[in-house]
Design a protein around this motif. Structure first.
Motif, mmCIF file in Angstrom:
data_model
loop_
_atom_site.group_PDB
_atom_site.id
_atom_site.type_symbol
_atom_site.label_atom_id
_atom_site.label_comp_id
_atom_site.label_asym_id
_atom_site.label_seq_id
_atom_site.Cartn_x
_atom_site.Cartn_y
_atom_site.Cartn_z
ATOM 1 N N UNK A 65 0.869 -1.180 0.000
ATOM 2 C CA UNK A 65 0.000 0.000 0.000
ATOM 3 C C UNK A 65 0.907 1.232 0.000
ATOM 4 N N UNK A 66 0.827 2.039 -1.063
ATOM 5 C CA UNK A 66 1.717 3.178 -1.241
ATOM 6 C C UNK A 66 0.954 4.486 -1.113
ATOM 7 N N UNK A 67 1.506 5.415 -0.352
ATOM 8 C CA UNK A 67 0.949 6.757 -0.233
ATOM 9 C C UNK A 67 1.680 7.685 -1.197
ATOM 10 N N UNK A 68 0.928 8.401 -2.038
ATOM 11 C CA UNK A 68 1.510 9.269 -3.062
ATOM 12 C C UNK A 68 1.417 10.732 -2.644
ATOM 13 N N UNK B 32 2.737 5.458 -13.383
ATOM 14 C CA UNK B 32 1.895 4.350 -13.808
ATOM 15 C C UNK B 32 2.371 3.084 -13.111
ATOM 16 N N UNK B 33 1.471 2.502 -12.321
ATOM 17 C CA UNK B 33 1.800 1.297 -11.577
ATOM 18 C C UNK B 33 0.923 0.149 -12.041
ATOM 19 N N UNK B 34 1.440 -1.060 -11.925
ATOM 20 C CA UNK B 34 0.638 -2.224 -12.269
ATOM 21 C C UNK B 34 -0.187 -2.648 -11.053
ATOM 22 N N UNK B 35 -1.083 -3.630 -11.209
ATOM 23 C CA UNK B 35 -1.982 -4.008 -10.104
ATOM 24 C C UNK B 35 -1.293 -4.641 -8.903
ATOM 25 N N UNK B 36 0.035 -4.827 -8.916
ATOM 26 C CA UNK B 36 0.696 -5.427 -7.767
ATOM 27 C C UNK B 36 0.779 -4.470 -6.590
ATOM 28 N N UNK B 37 0.344 -3.219 -6.748
ATOM 29 C CA UNK B 37 0.406 -2.250 -5.656
ATOM 30 C C UNK B 37 -0.918 -1.497 -5.550
ATOM 31 N N UNK B 38 -1.274 -1.124 -4.324
ATOM 32 C CA UNK B 38 -2.421 -0.252 -4.079
ATOM 33 C C UNK B 38 -1.896 1.129 -3.717
ATOM 34 N N UNK B 39 -2.623 2.162 -4.106
ATOM 35 C CA UNK B 39 -2.137 3.525 -3.886
ATOM 36 C C UNK B 39 -3.215 4.393 -3.240
ATOM 37 N N UNK B 40 -2.744 5.414 -2.542
ATOM 38 C CA UNK B 40 -3.610 6.426 -1.950
ATOM 39 C C UNK B 40 -2.937 7.784 -2.122
ATOM 40 N N UNK B 41 -3.618 8.717 -2.794
ATOM 41 C CA UNK B 41 -3.079 10.060 -2.982
ATOM 42 C C UNK B 41 -3.403 10.888 -1.738
ATOM 43 N N UNK B 42 -2.367 11.368 -1.076
ATOM 44 C CA UNK B 42 -2.558 12.153 0.138
ATOM 45 C C UNK B 42 -3.061 13.558 -0.213
ATOM 46 N N UNK B 43 -3.988 14.057 0.587
ATOM 47 C CA UNK B 43 -4.499 15.422 0.397
ATOM 48 C C UNK B 43 -3.848 16.400 1.367
ATOM 49 N N UNK C 208 6.130 5.751 1.200
ATOM 50 C CA UNK C 208 5.715 7.028 0.632
ATOM 51 C C UNK C 208 6.412 7.206 -0.713
ATOM 52 N N UNK C 209 5.687 7.706 -1.694
ATOM 53 C CA UNK C 209 6.245 7.947 -3.017
ATOM 54 C C UNK C 209 6.094 9.423 -3.342
ATOM 55 N N UNK C 210 7.198 10.065 -3.710
ATOM 56 C CA UNK C 210 7.174 11.501 -4.000
ATOM 57 C C UNK C 210 8.144 11.811 -5.130
ATOM 58 N N UNK C 211 7.863 12.911 -5.829
ATOM 59 C CA UNK C 211 8.810 13.434 -6.805
ATOM 60 C C UNK C 211 9.778 14.326 -6.044
ATOM 61 N N UNK C 212 10.880 13.744 -5.609
ATOM 62 C CA UNK C 212 11.818 14.466 -4.754
ATOM 63 C C UNK C 212 12.588 15.542 -5.511
ATOM 64 N N UNK C 213 12.471 15.577 -6.835
ATOM 65 C CA UNK C 213 13.119 16.616 -7.632
ATOM 66 C C UNK C 213 12.159 17.735 -8.015
ATOM 67 N N UNK D 210 9.548 4.809 8.023
ATOM 68 C CA UNK D 210 8.669 4.555 6.888
ATOM 69 C C UNK D 210 9.442 4.872 5.609
ATOM 70 N N UNK D 211 9.632 3.921 4.719
ATOM 71 C CA UNK D 211 10.431 4.168 3.518
ATOM 72 C C UNK D 211 9.849 5.291 2.662
ATOM 73 N N UNK D 212 10.722 6.169 2.186
ATOM 74 C CA UNK D 212 10.340 7.255 1.279
ATOM 75 C C UNK D 212 11.119 7.063 -0.016
ATOM 76 N N UNK D 213 10.399 6.909 -1.126
ATOM 77 C CA UNK D 213 11.031 6.618 -2.411
ATOM 78 C C UNK D 213 10.754 7.724 -3.412
ATOM 79 N N UNK D 214 11.748 7.961 -4.268
ATOM 80 C CA UNK D 214 11.516 8.812 -5.425
ATOM 81 C C UNK D 214 10.656 8.039 -6.417
ATOM 82 N N UNK D 215 9.783 8.728 -7.144
ATOM 83 C CA UNK D 215 8.812 8.037 -7.999
ATOM 84 C C UNK D 215 9.471 7.155 -9.053
ATOM 85 N N UNK D 216 10.658 7.516 -9.543
ATOM 86 C CA UNK D 216 11.309 6.705 -10.570
ATOM 87 C C UNK D 216 11.732 5.348 -10.014
#
Length: 417
Positions: free
Chosen positions: A129-132, A142-153, A166-171, A191-197
């Motif tokens: 489960x990934x928070x965007x 674009x992610x395949x069905x192996x992951x669920x996502x939630x866009x944070x407001x 957590x997934x973010x565009x760190x650039x 909590x792992x924080x990843x760049x979107x790439x």
């Protein structure tokens, strides 16, 4: 870590099912203990020992292959375990006596049931489960069905759901300071924080080239040591396969000759290792008098002969390239070589296209088993992303995965034209 996301279990039963020791115990129970109990009075302990070694080897290879995307289905794991089980049964018969086929069959059935259980766990429980973080290029992710996502407001994690990363565009230049503090705090809380790439690469098996800077190409350098080892493996495998496949080669040549006039072997200039041209060998699958493009533009290309349609579907037309492998022009696994005309076209219109020539081209490759046939610019851009992923993760384990996926491709005719 190539596939960085791992589901954080929320319930007790999830912790049990996802724990590696529990999964190992289930594998031993299904493939060793139950078959041994079923044939206790008939099976020598040596068969159990060989079955245990087959399980250990299978789990070792399986665990390495699962680090790559598109590797967690039964189409990869079941052929792998079946092959090693067959080798185990044959080895035990050579070392000792004739194997007890009932025991080996029940052992294989048991490990197959375990694989089905693991597949169910992957689909129902283990999906991350990934928070965007909604800034920058995150909308293009674009992610395949192996992951669920939630866009944070807001810069706050939901209380009713455990996030795995957590997934973010760190650039991104428009990331507010409040969100930057939020990302830092999440990292401090483990909590792992990843760049979107990184996330996109780990789930899709592609390295995005749209925003690739030339300074990042240094991260895509393949291992020179493995290139040398791979060259030796290619040579030995080609020397073994040529005599084994000679009946298929002779039969195919005979059918092509009687089906339509012309040469049996088709030669074409391709661009290969380090951008050097070479002649690739293929069984002719088109009428020799037909004219057209230097590539197959559509599935119903009228230039293709009756026999050509069959040998293309099951990749038999590629078998003469074993000679290219022996000569050192090609490898078994690598980016597919393009014709001189197509290579010149793509080099002009597709950024960084020429970089794929840093490794030897292959009979099969990561793009072929995941994307299929592509000639147009947009299709080639996607193909190049797969090629860059292969170059970046250039290794024995990725090659092994491509071999198993190639066997599936041959059986299904996926992507043929």
């Amino acid at each position: 870590m190539i596939h960085p996301m791992r589901r954080q279990p929320e319930h007790v039963y999830e912790r049990l099912l996802l724990h590696p020791i529990m999964q190992l115990c289930l594998a031993c129970l299904c493939s060793l203990l139950l078959p041994l109990g079923l044939f206790q009075s008939q099976v020598h302990y040596q068969h159990g020992l060989w079955s245990g070694m087959a399980l250990g080897l299978s789990l070792l290879i399986w665990s390495r292959l699962r680090s790559f995307p598109y590797s967690r289905g039964l189409s990869t794991s079941l052929p792998l375990f079946t092959l090693i089980w067959c080798l185990g049964a044959l080895s035990s018969s050579v070392m000792y006596s004739a194997p007890h086929w009932g025991f080996w069959l029940s052992s294989w059935c048991g490990v197959s049931v375990w694989l089905l259980l693991m597949q169910w766990i992957e689909r129902r429980i283990a999906r991350p489960y990934l928070a965007l973080v909604p800034f920058g290029r995150i909308a293009q992710l674009k992610l395949d069905p192996t992951a669920r996502t939630l866009v944070l407001k807001t810069p706050q994690l939901p209380d009713d759901q455990v996030m795995d990363a957590l997934v973010a565009d760190l650039q991104s230049d428009d990331l507010p300071a409040q969100w930057e503090e939020f990302l830092a705090e999440c990292a401090l809380q483990q909590l792992p924080v990843f760049h979107l790439s990184a996330i996109s690469e780990g789930l899709t098996g592609k390295v995005a080239t749209d925003h690739l800077r030339q300074g990042e190409l240094g991260n895509l350098l393949p291992s020179l040591a493995y290139m040398r080892i791979k060259r030796m493996i290619d040579t030995c495998a080609a020397l073994v396969l040529l005599p084994l496949l000679s009946p298929v080669l002779l039969l195919t040549a005979f059918l092509i000759k009687i089906d339509s006039p012309g040469q049996v072997i088709y030669k074409q200039k391709r661009i290969g290792y380090r951008g050097q041209p070479f002649e690739v060998y293929k069984f002719r699958s088109m009428r020799h008098e037909a004219e057209g493009e230097a590539f197959t533009a559509a599935e119903g290309d009228p230039r293709i002969t009756r026999i050509g349609r069959i040998i293309r579907k099951y990749r038999i037309d590629e078998l003469p390239q074993l000679l290219n492998v022996l000569k050192g022009d090609m490898s078994f696994i690598g980016p597919r070589p393009e014709s001189e005309d197509l290579a010149a076209w793509y080099t002009q219109d597709v950024p960084f296209f020429a970089y794929r020539h840093i490794v030897r081209p292959g009979i099969s490759g990561w793009a072929q088993v995941n994307q299929g046939y592509a000639t147009q610019i947009e299709g080639m851009k996607e193909k190049l992303q797969y090629d860059f992923y292969y170059i970046k993760h250039f290794s024995l384990w990725l090659d092994v995965l491509i071999v198993f996926k190639t066997l599936r491709t041959i059986a299904t005719g996926f992507g043929a034209r």
